[in-house]
Write a protein that holds these residues in place. Sequence first.
Motif, PDB file in Angstrom:
ATOM      1  N   PHE A   1      -9.210  -6.284   4.858  1.00 16.55           N
ATOM      2  CA  PHE A   1      -8.936  -4.867   5.936  1.00 16.55           C
ATOM      3  C   PHE A   1     -10.605  -4.772   4.925  1.00 16.55           C
ATOM      4  O   PHE A   1     -11.578  -3.802   6.401  1.00 16.55           O
TER       5      PHE A   1
ATOM      6  N   TYR B   1      -5.536  -2.874   8.764  1.00 20.26           N
ATOM      7  CA  TYR B   1      -4.990  -2.728   7.867  1.00 20.26           C
ATOM      8  C   TYR B   1      -3.977  -3.997   7.881  1.00 20.26           C
ATOM      9  O   TYR B   1      -3.681  -5.051   7.305  1.00 20.26           O
TER      10      TYR B   1
ATOM     11  N   ARG C   1     -12.082  -3.214   8.699  1.00 17.74           N
ATOM     12  CA  ARG C   1     -12.796  -2.149   9.349  1.00 17.74           C
ATOM     13  C   ARG C   1     -14.369  -1.457   9.541  1.00 17.74           C
ATOM     14  O   ARG C   1     -14.273  -0.767  10.477  1.00 17.74           O
TER      15      ARG C   1
ATOM     16  N   ARG D   1       1.304  -1.180  -0.068  1.00 15.91           N
ATOM     17  CA  ARG D   1       0.250  -0.253  -0.101  1.00 15.91           C
ATOM     18  C   ARG D   1       0.522   1.297  -0.200  1.00 15.91           C
ATOM     19  O   ARG D   1       1.451   1.579   0.879  1.00 15.91           O
TER      20      ARG D   1
ATOM     21  N   LEU E   1      -1.689   4.685   3.135  1.00 15.70           N
ATOM     22  CA  LEU E   1      -2.651   3.980   4.060  1.00 15.70           C
ATOM     23  C   LEU E   1      -3.124   4.847   5.275  1.00 15.70           C
ATOM     24  O   LEU E   1      -2.752   5.823   5.693  1.00 15.70           O
TER      25      LEU E   1
ATOM     26  N   GLU F   1      -6.759  -6.268   0.731  1.00 16.41           N
ATOM     27  CA  GLU F   1      -7.433  -5.437   1.100  1.00 16.41           C
ATOM     28  C   GLU F   1      -9.534  -5.458   0.949  1.00 16.41           C
ATOM     29  O   GLU F   1     -10.134  -5.405   1.755  1.00 16.41           O
TER      30      GLU F   1
ATOM     31  N   ARG G   1      -2.098  -8.683  -1.863  1.00 15.29           N
ATOM     32  CA  ARG G   1      -3.117  -7.511  -1.657  1.00 15.29           C
ATOM     33  C   ARG G   1      -3.932  -7.508  -2.159  1.00 15.29           C
ATOM     34  O   ARG G   1      -5.027  -7.249  -1.288  1.00 15.29           O
TER      35      ARG G   1
ATOM     36  N   ASP H   1      -6.624   3.965   8.922  1.00 12.77           N
ATOM     37  CA  ASP H   1      -6.701   2.409   9.428  1.00 12.77           C
ATOM     38  C   ASP H   1      -6.071   1.230   9.610  1.00 12.77           C
ATOM     39  O   ASP H   1      -6.197   0.859   9.243  1.00 12.77           O
TER      40      ASP H   1
ATOM     41  N   ALA I   1      -5.574  -7.115   8.782  1.00 14.79           N
ATOM     42  CA  ALA I   1      -6.078  -7.885   7.737  1.00 14.79           C
ATOM     43  C   ALA I   1      -4.843  -8.124   6.876  1.00 14.79           C
ATOM     44  O   ALA I   1      -5.095  -9.467   6.325  1.00 14.79           O
TER      45      ALA I   1
END
Length: 551
Positions: A271, A229, A275, A218, A221, A268, A264, A225, A232
């Motif tokens: 995440f 993250y 979140r 990333r 970020l 994501e 990734r 977050d 995740a």
Amino acid sequence: MFDARPQHNEYLRHRAQQFRSQVQRRLDGSLTEDEFRPLRLMNGVYLQLHAYMLRVAIPYGTISPDQMRTLALLAEKWDKGYGHWTTRQNIQYNWPKLIDIPDMLDALADVGLHAIQTSGNTIRNVTTDAYAGAAADEVADPRPYGELIRQWSTDHAEYQFLPRKFKIAITGSENDRAVIAAHDIGLRLKRNDRGETGYQVWIGGGLGRTPMIGQVVREFLPEPDLLPYLEAIIAVYNLSGRRDNKYKARLKITVAERGLDVMREEIEAEFLNRRAVFTGVDQDYLDRLKALFAAPAFRDAPEGDYQVKRAENPAFRSWTDTNLTAHKAPGYASVKVSFKAPGQTPGDASAEQMRLLADLAERYGHADLRISHDQNVVLPHVHKSDLFALYQELKGAGLATANAGLISDIIACPGMDYCALATARSIPIAQEIAEHFRARDLEDEIGRIDIRISGCINACGHHHLGHIGILGLDRAGVENYQITLGGDGYDIPAIGQKPGAGFPAEEVVGAIDRLIDAYLELRSSPEERFIDAYRRVGMAPFKAALYEAHA
């Protein structure tokens, strides 16, 4: 959602009391060593070659004078009078008796220190820049974020049985002094085009038998977050990481085998789920942490006779040239106290030295101390008018060695003198190299160079990242040392490359001597560092010099 209990000394005492019961059961035979092993590892206790070893966490390398005095007490009362700074900003005690370790943990709890998660397949001590909060080039102080991660990860039920150990580092500036590219997760604080603070996120770095430089997963970020993250990343790793082979169980292998793009995509997606359940309490707590890490009240005062003392005293001038770092506050500098005097065991600190540093931090350094990953100690906030007085007190204690970043400032693991995993010695090799180049009076001429030594493939000395790396191995019962060239953990992250065969112990100093002589001939100017010359001319001329005696 967010658990702040680990900051409380009462919680630490409870953990210590649990371990006291476990130790007693081991001593009376109720637990076998195999049964005891996972329990002691949860409390930072290893079984080394000669004795148990206790590894104490110093989160993000920050320590108060009272905590430093407690570390001195442990060394003096329950060990052999000294401790060993590690490359993960911890301290290790190599000679405690098992029956005494609960008392050591109780003493640590009294000042808010502990040994939790300094071992095991969990999230280890969070590391950062030893100059955090002082460095002139940082975007923000990374320590509040390190403390947030520490409290979130400590005793987190989801992260106690990961496929393998897991390491996180965070740096506050573009100039990476935390070696984030060599960690499972690396975080670099940065600001976007709108001036908002966030993180560049790296994953999949690590050393050991399969060294790899991490990759950016990333680019930016947002600050709020962070924890979802991180959750995740670890959730994806926890599910997809290898558990059939411990040598292939690190996140770096998972990323290499599955590919960054696949990782990734899964991170994501996870995440977004994570979140959604965060309520913002972590951000409220982060705001409180930032206040706790506010800068001290810096003095607005002239430098006094600092420049005069530099002009009058060549030894002091040399020390200020090598051991000081630019500070964000006018009139201040950060001081690195070297624990690498030639002939000394790199990173060993006596109880007397620890107590002196605690006193000096209170007298000259706004009561702040840092343990650096290069096994030294930093006083991050010293006014220049106090530098000569500080230097004199350090000199009287044998701690004013002017070699920070020079060839005798060698990073070295304990090696076969202590470690049950080691296959060769590290300490004597480091001592011989340092003493040799001090005798040649070449340290200043050579300039900045990074030498790192590991006593086995686990790479606790981070040899892969040395401009010159040295790895000790066992070859048919004989110690053999593999040299690598061109590693770097800072400017341009790189894994050192092997030029050829290794050397027996008695030939290592001569081999390094030939490399240095070649560098002094090859460099384009006295200002060109070894690593820069190596990048410019490549491996070939250094390889030729290294093996010329064997041609």
